[in-house]
Design a protein around this motif. Sequence first.
Motif, PDB file in Angstrom:
ATOM      1  N   ALA A  66       0.827  -1.204   0.000  1.00 18.89           N
ATOM      2  CA  ALA A  66       0.000   0.000   0.000  1.00 18.89           C
ATOM      3  C   ALA A  66       0.858   1.249   0.000  1.00 18.89           C
ATOM      4  CB  ALA A  66      -0.932  -0.008   1.215  1.00 18.89           C
ATOM      5  N   ALA A  67       1.959   1.229   0.772  1.00 22.21           N
ATOM      6  CA  ALA A  67       2.844   2.395   0.818  1.00 22.21           C
ATOM      7  C   ALA A  67       3.507   2.635  -0.531  1.00 22.21           C
ATOM      8  CB  ALA A  67       3.892   2.198   1.910  1.00 22.21           C
ATOM      9  N   MET A  68       3.914   1.550  -1.198  1.00 24.04           N
ATOM     10  CA  MET A  68       4.521   1.702  -2.519  1.00 24.04           C
ATOM     11  C   MET A  68       3.514   2.269  -3.520  1.00 24.04           C
ATOM     12  SD  MET A  68       7.607   0.875  -2.042  1.00 24.04           S
ATOM     13  CE  MET A  68       8.194   0.797  -3.726  1.00 24.04           C
ATOM     14  N   LEU A  69       2.256   1.780  -3.446  1.00 24.77           N
ATOM     15  CA  LEU A  69       1.223   2.331  -4.324  1.00 24.77           C
ATOM     16  C   LEU A  69       0.925   3.779  -3.970  1.00 24.77           C
ATOM     17  CD1 LEU A  69      -1.208  -0.718  -4.556  1.00 24.77           C
ATOM     18  CD2 LEU A  69       0.230   0.206  -6.379  1.00 24.77           C
ATOM     19  N   GLY A  70       1.084   4.125  -2.696  1.00 23.66           N
ATOM     20  CA  GLY A  70       0.924   5.523  -2.295  1.00 23.66           C
ATOM     21  C   GLY A  70       1.938   6.414  -2.984  1.00 23.66           C
ATOM     22  N   ARG A  71       3.134   5.926  -3.164  1.00 25.19           N
ATOM     23  CA  ARG A  71       4.147   6.700  -3.881  1.00 25.19           C
ATOM     24  C   ARG A  71       3.783   6.828  -5.360  1.00 25.19           C
ATOM     25  NH1 ARG A  71       6.924   3.506  -0.115  1.00 25.19           N
ATOM     26  NH2 ARG A  71       8.097   4.739   1.415  1.00 25.19           N
ATOM     27  N   VAL A  72       3.149   5.771  -5.904  1.00 27.09           N
ATOM     28  CA  VAL A  72       2.662   5.866  -7.285  1.00 27.09           C
ATOM     29  C   VAL A  72       1.564   6.926  -7.377  1.00 27.09           C
ATOM     30  CG1 VAL A  72       1.489   4.626  -9.142  1.00 27.09           C
ATOM     31  CG2 VAL A  72       3.276   3.484  -7.824  1.00 27.09           C
ATOM     32  N   ASP A  73       0.665   6.943  -6.380  1.00 26.52           N
ATOM     33  CA  ASP A  73      -0.387   7.974  -6.345  1.00 26.52           C
ATOM     34  C   ASP A  73       0.230   9.362  -6.316  1.00 26.52           C
ATOM     35  OD1 ASP A  73      -2.302   5.998  -6.289  1.00 26.52           O
ATOM     36  OD2 ASP A  73      -2.497   6.033  -4.096  1.00 26.52           O
ATOM     37  N   ALA A  74       1.273   9.521  -5.497  1.00 24.18           N
ATOM     38  CA  ALA A  74       1.936  10.826  -5.398  1.00 24.18           C
ATOM     39  C   ALA A  74       2.561  11.215  -6.724  1.00 24.18           C
ATOM     40  CB  ALA A  74       2.981  10.793  -4.285  1.00 24.18           C
ATOM     41  N   ALA A  75       3.148  10.223  -7.416  1.00 26.24           N
ATOM     42  CA  ALA A  75       3.747  10.507  -8.719  1.00 26.24           C
ATOM     43  C   ALA A  75       2.675  10.900  -9.732  1.00 26.24           C
ATOM     44  CB  ALA A  75       4.525   9.283  -9.209  1.00 26.24           C
ATOM     45  N   ARG A  76       1.538  10.200  -9.709  1.00 23.18           N
ATOM     46  CA  ARG A  76       0.441  10.553 -10.614  1.00 23.18           C
ATOM     47  C   ARG A  76      -0.058  11.962 -10.335  1.00 23.18           C
ATOM     48  NH1 ARG A  76      -4.497   7.102 -10.498  1.00 23.18           N
ATOM     49  NH2 ARG A  76      -4.866   7.889 -12.599  1.00 23.18           N
ATOM     50  N   ALA A  77      -0.233  12.264  -9.039  1.00 27.77           N
ATOM     51  CA  ALA A  77      -0.709  13.599  -8.670  1.00 27.77           C
ATOM     52  C   ALA A  77       0.279  14.670  -9.097  1.00 27.77           C
ATOM     53  CB  ALA A  77      -0.948  13.670  -7.165  1.00 27.77           C
ATOM     54  N   TRP A  78       1.571  14.385  -8.945  1.00 28.14           N
ATOM     55  CA  TRP A  78       2.594  15.355  -9.329  1.00 28.14           C
ATOM     56  C   TRP A  78       2.575  15.584 -10.840  1.00 28.14           C
ATOM     57  CZ3 TRP A  78       7.590  14.557 -11.801  1.00 28.14           C
ATOM     58  CH2 TRP A  78       8.397  15.697 -11.787  1.00 28.14           C
TER      59      TRP A  78
END
Length: 869
Positions: free
Chosen positions: A217-229
């Motif tokens: 989940a934490a790794m996918l959270g970083r993907v979410d952050a990258a998408r948002a960025w």
Amino acid sequence: MRLMDRRPLVWFATCFVAGSAAAAGLGARGAMLLAGAAALLAAAAVLGKQASRGVAIACLIGLCLAAGTRLWADARNVTALQELAAAAEADGPRAAYAADALGTIVSAVEIDGDRVTFRMEAHAIQAEGVEPLERAERLQVQLRLSEAPELEVAAAWQRGDEVRVAGELSRPAEATNSGGFDYRRYLRSQGIHWLLKAEGAAALDVASPAAKQWSAAAMLGRVDAARAWLGTRLGALYPAEQSGYMQGLILGIREDLDPEQFNAFARLGLTHILAISGLHVAVFMYAFGGLMKLARQPRERILTALMFAVPLYVLLAGASPSVLRAGVMAVLGLIAARLGKLKDGLHLLAAAAVLLLLYNPYYLDSVSFQLSFLVTLGLIVGVPPVRRALPRPRRGGWLLDLAAVTLVAQLVSFPVTLYYFNQFHLLSLLANFILVPFISFIVMPAGTAAMLLGFVWEDGAGWLAGLSVRANEWSFALVDALSKPDGLRIIWATPPLWWVMVWLLLMAALFRFVDRWNAVRRWREEEAAACEEATAPLSAGSDGGDDQYRRDRSSHSPYGRHMRAAVGYAAALIILLLYAANPYRFDRSGTVSFLDVGQGDAALIRTPAGKHILIDGGGAISFAKPGEEWRARKDPFDVGAKVVVPLLMRRGVSELDLLVVSHLDSDHIKGLHAVLEQIPVKAIWWNGSMKDSEDAVRLMELALDSGIPLYAPADDDEVELDYATRLKVLWPVRRNGEEAVPSEEDQNEHSLVVSLSMYGYTILFPGDISSETERLIVEREQSAGGEASPITILKVAHHGSRYSTSEEWLAYLRPLSAVASVSATNTYGHPHPDVISRLGHAGAALWRTDLEGEARFRLTSSGVFAWKE
């Protein structure tokens, strides 16, 4: 070679999907019946030499495996809070229980106005009567922010955070209208059985941020952050009206997409452009592979790089079922190409279907999954024969290639589109033909290149984005122009599943027929060429025997048989279309449906002759305060757009013959805005007054702009709608000598009270009148004609307010049954216990939309029947 032995993986996947679908729709007993039928078919295929024993057994095993996988998933897909769930069922839809949940955020955190939503995997829940959890419980968290500064706090939350949330647990709402959206069923397909509602950012405490963890989940959270960025970078390159569109097009981020813009695309059947799918993956692979070719990389290295790049793109694009299908197919194809064993797309599609359903059997319930696989299957099977049937010019052949792809995609997706979305625009084919390639091969690559170029050359990125801005303006203008003509948008009732299956099977047969037609055409061309070479001039004394021989040969040729088959296919398609266009063609019953629209009124009537009348449209009263604009949501819930219009469309209401507006309070008219925007209306009845409110003014403006005739009938006005249906007005009293429309801020006592008579049965709609107006109506009716016949169905006035539905009113009407339209969460105490008591003493059976949902009545010449689907 035997038929099934030619493509064993395709047949295995077909049986696998059938087994999963049977278990999902029919349960264990239906799956067992299907397995028995499949065993008989497998034996017949082996005996008929259409399949080898090994392939038949493998297909049967695939069907049973899929059914077992789905049944096993259903058996495990239950809440760990069994005792609390039983209590919630007993306590009713308003049941809520104070609780503290400790767990991990496992989805992207979405912020819309003052509302924050996400999903969490709860490892511990503290609530009265709840035992320690033996396994994790997935929750849908809905948190309402209290103050604007809390937006910044919520923006820091992300997937992977360990959090503690204090709020109230409640069960998701079930569908309360026949054919309506079932939120509980939808969340259950995601493994969620509870809502956790909280107030204020203080209700959530971050115990451990995702930045400090290495969980999935934490790794996918970083993907979410990258998408948002990346989404933020796109937002900086494009104007506000295009930012959300480009984020959805390139990254699959649809939170900022303008709802009106989305609706315009939806009317033309273009929403697949905004959903990342196979086309987007193909464009990505083409661009990525092209860059590696420019770098002079060998083919093997390009294929290997794409194997790793495609999954990363799938994650960045949001990993929806459609993009997962495309990603799995792409990776399987790349592996096969790398091994030198790439054969055809059908095997890749079959393998992708089996792998995804093994991973998550509930993908089969997803509309995007169904459409993605069906359209891809249709393109693989249908495009080659259709394209071969078209001419092959020396120039411009790509236009015919595009036409074949567009036509096949439309034909295959048509029944599923009707089943889920109930509309089809006659210009959809043209719009897809023009815009899909334009957006996919010009706008999307330009936007992606601008986003990436911005890392190294901002001016160049701005210039490239400017070109796509102009392209978007042209696209939006074309979409707006094509979607506006309402006469070209056809609304269809939801067809039965058998109709969808028959259409798809007919399409499969039609594509096979076109392939054989191509073979016959080639045979005729070869025959003609051979005849030209071998034919000699006839002698003067010839009796024409050669001509007769040619006629006989033509009548018995494959061409003649295929002409007859073509007529048969055309007739079958016409019959299917005629049935879907009006499935109630031979139904001579009428229906009266009191829709559940929360704390408001809406009733839909279909007469025996097929006419449709809508009385009110529901709506919520706004309590927004000045200075709280930050609470406004991008796509706020609108009962008209989310409930009333979809229900009308699902029931095949292509136009309303009459719209009755009882009065101009928001809980009766706000939902009608969407109705007037999306459903043609022939005429409107209203109470003849105006109210100084935004909702009332907008309703009248929409009616006038649409050219809808407005009528203000008064007492004793009556109209015959068809041979079995009449509509009579009981109130308000006719105003004599008034030319201007009066303004009435208190609308309740000016409600339009109408009586519907159908097959001799009477249904009364009294709006929101109080007992005083009820008394006046009774006095007028008694002075005019004595006692009334018993009312069959009474819509309880003013949602069951204590000051309506008086004993005098009930004694005069003598209703056999009554319906109270109220919300399960209303704070007014409706229907009031006194009203329930008075109805009970009058002997009227009471239906309540807060407890039973929609109340539906079927009226025929032999009686009135209540039913619930």
